[in-house]
Motif scaffolding. Structure first.
Motif, PDB file in Angstrom:
ATOM      1  N   SER A  23      33.906  43.489  34.307  1.00 57.11           N
ATOM      2  CA  SER A  23      34.960  43.528  35.300  1.00 57.11           C
ATOM      3  C   SER A  23      35.967  42.441  34.964  1.00 57.11           C
ATOM      4  N   VAL A  41      37.707  39.403  36.938  1.00 55.73           N
ATOM      5  CA  VAL A  41      37.618  38.626  38.180  1.00 55.73           C
ATOM      6  C   VAL A  41      38.512  37.403  38.045  1.00 55.73           C
ATOM      7  N   LYS A  56      34.919  39.402  32.616  1.00 52.68           N
ATOM      8  CA  LYS A  56      33.584  38.927  32.945  1.00 52.68           C
ATOM      9  C   LYS A  56      32.529  39.969  32.583  1.00 52.68           C
ATOM     10  N   ALA A  64      36.412  44.513  40.387  1.00 51.45           N
ATOM     11  CA  ALA A  64      35.824  43.217  40.720  1.00 51.45           C
ATOM     12  C   ALA A  64      35.126  43.229  42.080  1.00 51.45           C
ATOM     13  N   GLU A  65      35.767  43.797  43.083  1.00 55.48           N
ATOM     14  CA  GLU A  65      35.195  43.776  44.424  1.00 55.48           C
ATOM     15  C   GLU A  65      33.831  44.456  44.462  1.00 55.48           C
ATOM     16  N   LEU A 123      31.232  42.147  42.536  1.00 55.67           N
ATOM     17  CA  LEU A 123      30.908  40.943  43.298  1.00 55.67           C
ATOM     18  C   LEU A 123      29.998  41.267  44.477  1.00 55.67           C
TER      19      LEU A 123
END
Length: 220
Positions: free
Chosen positions: A16, A18, A23, A97-98, A101
């Motif tokens: 992703s 971030v 990452k 990303a969301e 995470l």
């Protein structure tokens, strides 16, 4: 005549972008003789397809589902696993990303490591990480593949939510390439490729002028 059979595994480079950095999700291994950080993986069951194995590993190791994944390469050096003969089929799994995470949710045995380039180390919050097996080399191949596919595929958009701004798209492309891009040239090239379309809606909750939201065009 009986033949020895190697074990076949699937390893996942879960990726992703971030906070503007590329990452990868790594998991802590404390068991001897293989210690350090590694990509999530698992063995291929005799009655399961490769795609089914990827889905299983994603669910069991990361709690992720419905993410874009594609095969990278097969790694079969005889000594890549000190325990036994293991051939690994590596996949890239890309998600916004969301979503990534949320799947980690404070797990101390997982870390999002930064990937600075094909030859750079995977770096955690406290510095470079010691990776198990041949995963450092594999992650270098991951970065090379991602960079190579940006110009002829929509792979970068798998790291974005369904609706995104042109600014969001540029941040993702810059993170993968490892250098800044000129905004007018990037946006012109993006639109000329015909991969995305404006939605006529705009982002909300911004103090400044809201940007228009785009989406990836669906194939007919």
């Amino acid at each position: 005549m009986e033949y020895q059979r190697p074990n076949v595994a699937v390893d996942l480079a879960v990726l992703s972008v971030v906070e503007g950095a590329l990452k990868v999700l790594l998991m802590r291994r404390d068991d001897a003789p293989v210690q350090g950080w590694a990509m999530p993986g698992g063995f291929v069951h005799i009655d399961a397809s490769l795609d089914e194995t990827v889905a299983r590993v994603l669910h069991e190791k990361t709690r992720l589902a419905d993410v874009h994944f594609e095969q990278l390469a097969t790694y079969g050096a005889v000594d890549r696993d000190p325990r036994e003969r293991v051939i690994s089929i590596v996949y890239m799994a890309l998600c916004p990303a969301e979503k990534l995470l949320a799947s980690i949710n404070g797990d101390a045995d997982q870390v999002l490591a930064s990937l600075s380039g094909p030859d750079g180390p995977a770096t955690g919050p406290d510095g470079p990480l010691t990776l198990a097996f041949d995963h450092q080399m594999i992650l270098g191949d991951v970065v090379t593949r991602l960079r190579g596919k940006l110009d002829y595929s929509a792979i970068g958009f798998a790291l974005l939510p369904d609706l995104f701004t042109l600014r969001d798209a540029q941040i993702v492309h810059e993170a993968i390439l490892g250098h800044p891009l000129t905004k007018p040239a990037f946006r012109r090239k993006l639109m000329d490729r015909g991969l995305i379309a404006p939605t006529g809606t705009f982002e909300k909750g911004r103090a400044y002028r809201p940007a228009e939201l785009y989406q990836v065009k669906t194939e007919k």
